[in-house]
Structures are given as C-alpha cells and as structure tokens.
Design a protein around this motif. Sequence first.
Motif: not given
Length: 398
Positions: A152-167
């Motif tokens: 869960e935290s691994y995917i969350s970090l990838l989401r933070e890096v790739i998607v950031g605060n964007e929709n």
Amino acid sequence: MISKYRKEYNDNWSSALYEQFLQGVEDTYHHKTPFRIAETPFFIPELLKSRLLEACDSINEVICSPDFKNLTDKAIPDVSLVVPHEDEHTIFLQMDFGITLDEKGDPMPKLIEIQGFPSVYFFQEFISRLYRQYFHLPEELRSFFNPEMNSESYISLLREVIVGNENPAHVVMLEIEPEKQTTYIDFLCTADKLGIKVLCLTKVIKQDKNLFYEDDKGNWVPIKRIYNRVIFDELEQRKDLQLQFSFTDDLNVYWVGHPNWFYRISKYTMPLLKGKYVPNCFYVEDLQKYPDDLENYVLKPLFSFAGAGVELNVTKEMLDTLSDKANYLLQEKVSYAPVIDAPGEPVKCEIRMLMLWPQNSEKPIIVNNLVRLSKGAMIGVKYNKDKDWVGGSVGFFE
C-alpha cells in the motif's frame, strides 16, 4: 541462496502449482505475458543485500554530485534531441547487477548497466504478491528495501511521484503502441493502481503549447503530466508514426521522468563510475592504449537498446576499424555465477535495483527489485530458449 528457503521452496514446488501461478497472472488482467516468468523467486542472503545497498550508495555519490550534469553534457547524441524544461535530477533510477562470487565464494554484485528511465515498477509489486500467494512464502520474506514499506505505501509513493496533486484524468502514461509492447502487463498494472490513461503517442493532440487526448465520449482532455515510457531508440526507428507533437517542443506539461535523463543516466554513465562493484569501463575514443586482455571485455554502442550491437569477442582490429569511436565503450566482462539451486542445473542471476527520487528527497530511494534468471551464456531470451527456471522474477530477503 538462503538455503533453508531454497530447500523448502524446491521441495514443495510442482509444475501444477507453477501453472496455477501463471494462470493467476493471466487471469488478473486478462493478458498473457509474452516474456517468461520464472518458476522461482530469488532468496537474497543478508550479505548480498548489504553489498547491493552499499553498491547503490557508492554509485549514487556520482549520480547525486553537483557536477553530474556537466559530466554528462555529451550524453545526448544530438542537440536536436534535447527536450526543454529538464529537472534538476532524474525521478527514476535503476541499476542492474550481475551476481558473481568473490575470492571467498561469497555473492558479489557487479554493475552491468544503469538507467534513468522507468522500469516495471507496478508489475514487480504485482508479481511479488502472486509469488507469495501461490507458493506460500513465509511472512518474514519481503521484496521492499524499506522495512516500513508494504504494497500500500509503495503504491502510494508511486502515486505521489507520478500523479502528484493532479487529477488522474490529466495524467497519461505515454508509450508507442502500448498494447504491442512486451511489458504491456506493467501498463495494465499502472492504469489499475493509479487510474491514469495508457496512451499511444500517436493519439496525443497538440494545440499551441498544450496537449490533449480524446476520451470515450469524444471530449478533449488536457494532459498536464506525462509518465514517459517511450524508448527513444524505438521512436527513432519508427518513421511510420504520425505524430502531432515532438518531444523537443516547448510544451505546457510536466514530464514524470524527463526524457533527457534517458540519455544522461545510461551506458554513457558507466565510465564515470569506479569501485569494487563496478567493472572497468572506458570510452573507446579516450583510450591511448587498449587493455592487454581484450578477451575479457565487451564492446557496446553508447546509443542502443536491449543489447543491440554488443560485440562479445573484441579484437584490436575491431577497435582500430571503428569509424565512430566516440559512440562506443569498452566494458569489462562480468562472470555471472550459478548461485541458485534449481532442477537440471544451477541458475545465474541479475538483479535490478529499482529506485525513486522524489523532488523533495535529497537522494534516490531504493524501493523494490527485479530479477532475471538465466541458464544460458548471458541474461536474455535468446540465450535461454527451451530452458526452465529462467526468466523474470523478484528477489525476497529476510
């Protein structure tokens, strides 16, 4: 390599269980991978783990140095390929290590290649879960290098890096005909976990400095962030593609994995690295004298993909007749050791350390790994035809 896990795994392994495992991979995303998934994970002993971490740290001292951009100014083969708005450092970083043995017979990693470009980050999380599920791996085994990290935290970090605060609707993963790529299952994993669109670059619409894609209802959706998976060697060869934009255009997008790092951190970087975990490596044009033991070296084009143009049997005559020595490097061969006990014959191993370098981090973070197993002379499909217990895998350690 951790003998207690290896023995238990081999004793409990069966072809029926392996087939169930492969079917589970296929059923999850209704896609059969064209690459071979190995019968086993790689059990990483503590000594090898500590050496891998030490190797990455020592290499990152160069990657993180303030003058790294100056050192790699010639890495991009042509000024016409430079993409605007380059960031201060790469976001994605991978290091491939062949597993050898030292003079005591202990496992020793040796750097094979390095790249500043995304790998199969999402598939590796997926496949590690399925190895654990189908082969009932002990709970104490893990594939993440941060002891606090889980799926869960691994995917969350990838989401933070790739998607950031964007929709996520405004974030795309860009590739050339993604459904035809060998690693398409990783793209399916990415879309599933992040909710972003996997897009062929021929479907990108350009208007002034802005990019769009067309959704299922025919609406133009603005593209704000691009998770770039386009290999430029392949793009250069695909003269048939009809594109509305160029990577070198001045665009209102944020590159998640800026294209220039594909060149800066690549085979070009190898001669800049030194130490016990790095084989000797030289730019051919800089050599005043060739090594006396050329039979222990390989010749690699600086700008090629997937091993294209690599010469294993190097001679003085071959080097003398190179018309473009500036485009080649000479790299000391790495002697992979058969370190995994497997049916038929032991298996050689290469491990890719997967790293992320978030913008708010001082240095890259080692997050996961990818393993490739081989019984052939080299790692790769063409050297392992008709062999078992080879292919893509993942490493677990205590």
